[in-house]
Design a protein around this motif. Sequence first.
Motif, PDB file in Angstrom:
ATOM      1  N   TYR A 126       0.836  -1.211   0.000  1.00 31.73           N
ATOM      2  CA  TYR A 126       0.000   0.000   0.000  1.00 31.73           C
ATOM      3  C   TYR A 126       0.870   1.260   0.000  1.00 31.73           C
ATOM      4  CZ  TYR A 126      -2.912   3.759   1.749  1.00 31.73           C
ATOM      5  OH  TYR A 126      -3.520   4.976   1.902  1.00 31.73           O
ATOM      6  N   ASP A 127       1.864   1.261   0.863  1.00 29.86           N
ATOM      7  CA  ASP A 127       2.812   2.378   0.887  1.00 29.86           C
ATOM      8  C   ASP A 127       4.146   1.856   1.438  1.00 29.86           C
ATOM      9  OD1 ASP A 127       4.108   4.772   0.847  1.00 29.86           O
ATOM     10  OD2 ASP A 127       2.950   5.700   2.478  1.00 29.86           O
ATOM     11  N   PRO A 128       4.871   1.097   0.587  1.00 27.08           N
ATOM     12  CA  PRO A 128       6.094   0.444   1.067  1.00 27.08           C
ATOM     13  C   PRO A 128       7.131   1.431   1.607  1.00 27.08           C
ATOM     14  CG  PRO A 128       5.689  -0.040  -1.276  1.00 27.08           C
ATOM     15  CD  PRO A 128       4.572   0.821  -0.815  1.00 27.08           C
ATOM     16  N   ASP A 129       7.093   2.668   1.154  1.00 27.25           N
ATOM     17  CA  ASP A 129       8.057   3.670   1.655  1.00 27.25           C
ATOM     18  C   ASP A 129       7.815   3.981   3.127  1.00 27.25           C
ATOM     19  OD1 ASP A 129       8.723   3.890  -0.992  1.00 27.25           O
ATOM     20  OD2 ASP A 129       7.507   5.691  -1.324  1.00 27.25           O
ATOM     21  N   ASN A 130       6.589   3.783   3.583  1.00 26.76           N
ATOM     22  CA  ASN A 130       6.238   4.201   4.939  1.00 26.76           C
ATOM     23  C   ASN A 130       5.503   3.108   5.704  1.00 26.76           C
ATOM     24  OD1 ASN A 130       7.131   7.114   4.753  1.00 26.76           O
ATOM     25  ND2 ASN A 130       5.689   7.026   3.052  1.00 26.76           N
ATOM     26  N   LYS A 131       5.980   1.886   5.558  1.00 22.06           N
ATOM     27  CA  LYS A 131       5.489   0.740   6.332  1.00 22.06           C
ATOM     28  C   LYS A 131       3.993   0.483   6.173  1.00 22.06           C
ATOM     29  CE  LYS A 131       9.374  -0.150   8.627  1.00 22.06           C
ATOM     30  NZ  LYS A 131      10.158  -1.277   8.653  1.00 22.06           N
ATOM     31  N   ASP A 132       3.437   0.903   5.048  1.00 27.49           N
ATOM     32  CA  ASP A 132       2.058   0.563   4.683  1.00 27.49           C
ATOM     33  C   ASP A 132       0.999   1.083   5.654  1.00 27.49           C
ATOM     34  OD1 ASP A 132       2.941  -0.791   2.361  1.00 27.49           O
ATOM     35  OD2 ASP A 132       3.381  -2.577   3.553  1.00 27.49           O
ATOM     36  N   TRP A 133       1.280   2.186   6.329  1.00 26.89           N
ATOM     37  CA  TRP A 133       0.267   2.759   7.230  1.00 26.89           C
ATOM     38  C   TRP A 133      -0.751   3.573   6.451  1.00 26.89           C
ATOM     39  CZ3 TRP A 133      -0.185   0.918  11.902  1.00 26.89           C
ATOM     40  CH2 TRP A 133       0.946   0.492  12.610  1.00 26.89           C
ATOM     41  N   PHE A 134      -2.011   3.468   6.863  1.00 26.59           N
ATOM     42  CA  PHE A 134      -3.085   4.347   6.401  1.00 26.59           C
ATOM     43  C   PHE A 134      -3.316   5.337   7.542  1.00 26.59           C
ATOM     44  CE2 PHE A 134      -7.582   5.524   6.020  1.00 26.59           C
ATOM     45  CZ  PHE A 134      -7.723   5.746   4.657  1.00 26.59           C
ATOM     46  N   TRP A 135      -3.252   6.610   7.232  1.00 25.72           N
ATOM     47  CA  TRP A 135      -3.357   7.668   8.260  1.00 25.72           C
ATOM     48  C   TRP A 135      -4.696   8.360   8.112  1.00 25.72           C
ATOM     49  CZ3 TRP A 135       1.172   8.241  11.194  1.00 25.72           C
ATOM     50  CH2 TRP A 135       2.318   7.619  10.662  1.00 25.72           C
ATOM     51  N   VAL A 136      -5.332   8.652   9.226  1.00 27.07           N
ATOM     52  CA  VAL A 136      -6.587   9.393   9.093  1.00 27.07           C
ATOM     53  C   VAL A 136      -6.884  10.212  10.337  1.00 27.07           C
ATOM     54  CG1 VAL A 136      -7.775   7.188   9.472  1.00 27.07           C
ATOM     55  CG2 VAL A 136      -9.115   9.113   8.764  1.00 27.07           C
ATOM     56  N   LYS A 137      -7.459  11.391  10.083  1.00 26.82           N
ATOM     57  CA  LYS A 137      -7.842  12.269  11.190  1.00 26.82           C
ATOM     58  C   LYS A 137      -9.341  12.550  11.076  1.00 26.82           C
ATOM     59  CE  LYS A 137      -6.509  16.514  13.545  1.00 26.82           C
ATOM     60  NZ  LYS A 137      -5.520  17.587  13.621  1.00 26.82           N
ATOM     61  N   TYR A 138     -10.096  11.891  11.951  1.00 27.47           N
ATOM     62  CA  TYR A 138     -11.548  12.027  11.932  1.00 27.47           C
ATOM     63  C   TYR A 138     -12.014  13.132  12.871  1.00 27.47           C
ATOM     64  CZ  TYR A 138     -11.738   7.149  10.139  1.00 27.47           C
ATOM     65  OH  TYR A 138     -11.594   5.996   9.418  1.00 27.47           O
ATOM     66  N   LYS A 139     -13.191  13.683  12.543  1.00 27.41           N
ATOM     67  CA  LYS A 139     -13.931  14.482  13.525  1.00 27.41           C
ATOM     68  C   LYS A 139     -14.726  13.486  14.367  1.00 27.41           C
ATOM     69  CE  LYS A 139     -14.272  18.422  10.472  1.00 27.41           C
ATOM     70  NZ  LYS A 139     -15.119  19.230   9.609  1.00 27.41           N
ATOM     71  N   ALA A 163       5.702  18.560   6.497  1.00 22.24           N
ATOM     72  CA  ALA A 163       4.966  18.494   7.760  1.00 22.24           C
ATOM     73  C   ALA A 163       3.784  17.569   7.588  1.00 22.24           C
ATOM     74  CB  ALA A 163       4.484  19.887   8.137  1.00 22.24           C
ATOM     75  N   GLY A 164       3.278  17.063   8.708  1.00 17.71           N
ATOM     76  CA  GLY A 164       2.120  16.174   8.644  1.00 17.71           C
ATOM     77  C   GLY A 164       2.445  14.827   9.258  1.00 17.71           C
ATOM     78  N   CYS A 165       1.440  13.940   9.225  1.00 18.70           N
ATOM     79  CA  CYS A 165       1.553  12.656   9.926  1.00 18.70           C
ATOM     80  C   CYS A 165       2.877  11.948   9.625  1.00 18.70           C
ATOM     81  CB  CYS A 165       0.430  11.701   9.547  1.00 18.70           C
ATOM     82  SG  CYS A 165      -1.221  12.380   9.463  1.00 18.70           S
ATOM     83  N   ILE A 166       3.121  11.653   8.357  1.00 19.05           N
ATOM     84  CA  ILE A 166       4.287  10.829   8.012  1.00 19.05           C
ATOM     85  C   ILE A 166       5.583  11.551   8.357  1.00 19.05           C
ATOM     86  CG2 ILE A 166       5.565   9.788   6.085  1.00 19.05           C
ATOM     87  CD1 ILE A 166       2.848   9.097   4.808  1.00 19.05           C
TER      88      ILE A 166
END
Length: 187
Positions: A126-139, A163-166
């Motif tokens: 899914y995202d091999p550069d970043n260990k395949d994490w899915f990031w999300v910021k919910y309300k 800047a940001g999660c990753i």
Amino acid sequence: MILSLVILICTIGFTACMKKTTAMKQEGPPFGSKIDVSYSQKLWDVLVKEKLVGPGIIRSVPYDGMEPHGVILEQLSTKIEVNDHNDIVYVKANYMGDGMTRSKVVNEPAAYLKAITVMFKREKGYDPDNKDWFWVKYKPDGTLHTNPKGMALAGRVAKGMDAGCIACHVDADGGDYLFNNTASHLD
Ligand code: HEC
């Protein structure tokens, strides 16, 4: 005969593999697309069902957090299944407001819950550069926070940006993008 069989098998295998790779790849920005948003909704439904968010949430002990997450935080992690993929999720409830204390959060959580930040380990590739994490910021209602440009915060959030999660989580010890945890206890 055997040779043509081998070629046939290889072709089928290759086509299936290519299809999978193409399905994983996303055109355009690394986050905030329609696919990301719809995946985030599926993920939210699972989180509600598992009582990791929403009115039935399993309450954990709040602890003092820091920016950019809440002043007071609660965190849960477990394995969940989304679209037949079972893996670990980290769910962080971010509480903020004037004069925050832990007891305010315990007594009146809804008044101070500002965001729920989630990391879900996606399928390999899914995202091999970043260990395949899915990031999300919910309300709190499960809709998405957006960045100043109006992009929904779901997917490979802020991949390649400063800047940001990753960008921030890449500095966590152990190279797993996790600050507080290691996933090993669930393996
Ligand atoms: C500027 C740095 C920074 C940014 C940006 C950031 N985080 Fe974090 N995050 C942290 C720190 C530090 C912790 C651990 C301390 C804590 O609990 O507050 C953490 C903890 C977490 C955790 C709990 C798992 C862990 O690493 O221990 C999740 C889930 C999480 N963040 C999700 C997100 C998401 C999703 C985004 C983007 C929307 C994001 N974070 C952006 C610094 C950051």
